[in-house]
Scaffold this motif. Structure first.
Motif: not given
Length: 169
Positions: A6, A9, A11, A14, A18, A156
Protein backbone atom coordinates in the motif's frame (compact mmCIF):
# COMPACT_ATOMS: atom_id res chain seq x y z
CA UNK A 1 0.89 -14.95 -0.88
CA UNK A 2 2.60 -11.54 -0.82
CA UNK A 3 0.93 -8.62 0.92
CA UNK A 4 -0.05 -5.69 -1.29
CA UNK A 5 2.41 -2.78 -0.91
CA UNK A 6 0.00 0.00 0.00
CA UNK A 7 2.91 2.36 0.68
CA UNK A 8 3.83 2.29 -3.02
CA UNK A 9 0.40 3.46 -4.21
CA UNK A 10 -0.22 7.05 -5.30
CA UNK A 11 -2.89 7.39 -2.61
CA UNK A 12 -2.65 9.07 0.79
CA UNK A 13 -5.22 6.70 2.29
CA UNK A 14 -3.28 3.65 1.09
CA UNK A 15 0.01 5.07 2.37
CA UNK A 16 -1.53 5.79 5.77
CA UNK A 17 -2.98 2.28 5.90
CA UNK A 18 0.48 0.93 5.12
CA UNK A 19 1.65 2.47 8.41
CA UNK A 20 -1.37 1.86 10.68
CA UNK A 21 -3.79 -0.34 8.74
CA UNK A 22 -3.07 -3.49 10.73
CA UNK A 23 -5.81 -3.59 13.42
CA UNK A 24 -3.49 -3.57 16.46
CA UNK A 25 -1.59 -0.43 15.44
CA UNK A 26 -4.32 2.17 16.14
CA UNK A 27 -4.99 0.52 19.51
CA UNK A 28 -1.29 0.64 20.40
CA UNK A 29 -1.22 4.32 19.39
CA UNK A 30 -4.29 4.99 21.52
CA UNK A 31 -2.62 3.38 24.52
CA UNK A 32 0.61 5.33 24.14
CA UNK A 33 -1.44 8.53 23.67
CA UNK A 34 -3.21 8.02 27.00
CA UNK A 35 -0.01 7.08 28.85
CA UNK A 36 0.08 3.29 28.62
CA UNK A 37 3.55 3.26 27.13
CA UNK A 38 5.59 0.37 28.49
CA UNK A 39 5.66 -2.99 26.72
CA UNK A 40 4.14 -5.00 29.58
CA UNK A 41 1.44 -2.37 30.17
CA UNK A 42 0.46 -2.33 26.51
CA UNK A 43 0.53 -6.12 26.28
CA UNK A 44 -1.67 -6.52 29.36
CA UNK A 45 -4.08 -3.74 28.41
CA UNK A 46 -4.69 -5.10 24.91
CA UNK A 47 -4.29 -8.81 25.71
CA UNK A 48 -2.12 -9.02 22.60
CA UNK A 49 0.55 -11.68 22.08
CA UNK A 50 4.09 -10.57 22.90
CA UNK A 51 5.22 -11.56 19.39
CA UNK A 52 2.57 -9.47 17.64
CA UNK A 53 3.17 -6.51 19.96
CA UNK A 54 6.92 -6.68 19.34
CA UNK A 55 6.33 -6.67 15.57
CA UNK A 56 3.84 -3.79 15.70
CA UNK A 57 6.03 -1.64 17.97
CA UNK A 58 9.05 -2.25 15.76
CA UNK A 59 7.04 -1.25 12.67
CA UNK A 60 5.70 1.93 14.31
CA UNK A 61 9.20 2.92 15.44
CA UNK A 62 10.67 2.21 11.98
CA UNK A 63 7.98 4.42 10.44
CA UNK A 64 8.69 7.31 12.79
CA UNK A 65 5.33 7.15 14.59
CA UNK A 66 6.75 6.06 17.95
CA UNK A 67 10.17 6.36 19.51
CA UNK A 68 11.71 4.00 21.99
CA UNK A 69 13.14 5.64 25.15
CA UNK A 70 15.18 4.00 27.87
CA UNK A 71 13.72 4.60 31.33
CA UNK A 72 15.97 2.18 33.25
CA UNK A 73 19.53 1.11 32.55
CA UNK A 74 19.73 -1.71 35.13
CA UNK A 75 18.12 -3.72 33.81
CA UNK A 76 17.65 -1.99 30.46
CA UNK A 77 13.97 -1.09 30.07
CA UNK A 78 12.25 0.99 27.42
CA UNK A 79 8.98 2.82 26.98
CA UNK A 80 7.37 4.21 23.87
CA UNK A 81 6.52 7.82 23.11
CA UNK A 82 4.65 9.46 20.27
CA UNK A 83 6.73 11.44 17.82
CA UNK A 84 5.27 14.58 16.23
CA UNK A 85 4.24 12.32 13.34
CA UNK A 86 2.55 9.92 15.79
CA UNK A 87 0.73 12.69 17.67
CA UNK A 88 -0.69 14.01 14.42
CA UNK A 89 -1.80 10.47 13.56
CA UNK A 90 -3.82 10.53 16.80
CA UNK A 91 -5.95 13.25 15.18
CA UNK A 92 -7.13 10.54 12.80
CA UNK A 93 -8.04 8.40 15.81
CA UNK A 94 -10.19 11.25 17.18
CA UNK A 95 -12.14 11.27 13.91
CA UNK A 96 -12.59 7.50 14.26
CA UNK A 97 -13.81 8.03 17.83
CA UNK A 98 -16.43 10.50 16.61
CA UNK A 99 -17.76 7.94 14.12
CA UNK A 100 -17.62 5.09 16.65
CA UNK A 101 -19.41 7.15 19.32
CA UNK A 102 -22.20 7.96 16.88
CA UNK A 103 -22.64 4.56 15.23
CA UNK A 104 -21.39 1.90 17.66
CA UNK A 105 -21.62 3.20 21.24
CA UNK A 106 -25.16 1.95 21.86
CA UNK A 107 -27.40 3.07 24.71
CA UNK A 108 -24.56 3.20 27.23
CA UNK A 109 -22.99 6.07 25.32
CA UNK A 110 -19.37 6.72 24.50
CA UNK A 111 -16.77 4.89 26.60
CA UNK A 112 -14.48 7.96 26.78
CA UNK A 113 -15.08 11.71 26.82
CA UNK A 114 -12.67 14.36 25.53
CA UNK A 115 -12.20 17.71 27.29
CA UNK A 116 -10.83 20.44 25.04
CA UNK A 117 -7.84 22.26 26.59
CA UNK A 118 -8.74 25.64 25.06
CA UNK A 119 -12.28 25.93 26.44
CA UNK A 120 -12.41 23.25 29.13
CA UNK A 121 -15.59 21.75 27.69
CA UNK A 122 -16.36 18.17 26.68
CA UNK A 123 -16.50 18.05 22.90
CA UNK A 124 -15.84 16.03 19.79
CA UNK A 125 -13.80 16.51 16.65
CA UNK A 126 -15.36 18.40 13.76
CA UNK A 127 -13.71 18.54 10.35
CA UNK A 128 -13.34 22.09 9.08
CA UNK A 129 -11.90 23.64 5.93
CA UNK A 130 -8.39 25.03 6.52
CA UNK A 131 -9.19 28.01 4.26
CA UNK A 132 -12.72 29.18 5.15
CA UNK A 133 -13.19 27.38 8.52
CA UNK A 134 -16.61 26.03 7.48
CA UNK A 135 -17.58 22.40 8.17
CA UNK A 136 -15.97 20.00 5.71
CA UNK A 137 -17.15 16.43 5.29
CA UNK A 138 -17.05 13.87 2.52
CA UNK A 139 -20.26 15.26 0.96
CA UNK A 140 -18.74 18.76 0.84
CA UNK A 141 -15.70 18.13 -1.35
CA UNK A 142 -14.72 17.16 -4.86
CA UNK A 143 -11.67 14.93 -5.22
CA UNK A 144 -9.12 16.36 -7.65
CA UNK A 145 -5.78 14.90 -8.70
CA UNK A 146 -2.83 16.39 -6.85
CA UNK A 147 0.75 16.87 -7.93
CA UNK A 148 1.72 13.38 -6.77
CA UNK A 149 -1.16 11.57 -8.47
CA UNK A 150 0.66 10.42 -11.57
CA UNK A 151 -1.33 9.35 -14.63
CA UNK A 152 -5.13 9.24 -14.05
CA UNK A 153 -5.28 5.42 -14.32
CA UNK A 154 -2.61 5.07 -11.61
CA UNK A 155 -4.45 7.09 -8.99
CA UNK A 156 -6.11 5.11 -6.20
CA UNK A 157 -7.74 8.15 -4.55
CA UNK A 158 -10.70 7.70 -6.92
CA UNK A 159 -12.78 5.99 -4.22
CA UNK A 160 -15.36 8.80 -4.29
CA UNK A 161 -17.04 7.55 -7.46
CA UNK A 162 -18.76 10.44 -9.17
CA UNK A 163 -16.82 12.96 -7.09
CA UNK A 164 -13.47 12.61 -8.84
CA UNK A 165 -12.67 15.20 -11.46
CA UNK A 166 -9.70 14.82 -13.79
CA UNK A 167 -8.14 18.24 -14.19
CA UNK A 168 -6.28 17.60 -17.42
CA UNK A 169 -6.56 17.98 -21.17
Amino acid sequence: MQRTRFGDMACSIARTLDVIGEPWSPLILRNVYVGINRFDQIQQSLDISRKVLTERLKWLVENGVLERREYSSRPPRHEYALTAKGLELCDLLLVMVRWGDRWTAGEAGPPVLYRHHACGEIGHVELRCSVCDRPMGAADVDVLPGPGAGPPAASHDQAGAGRYEHAGP
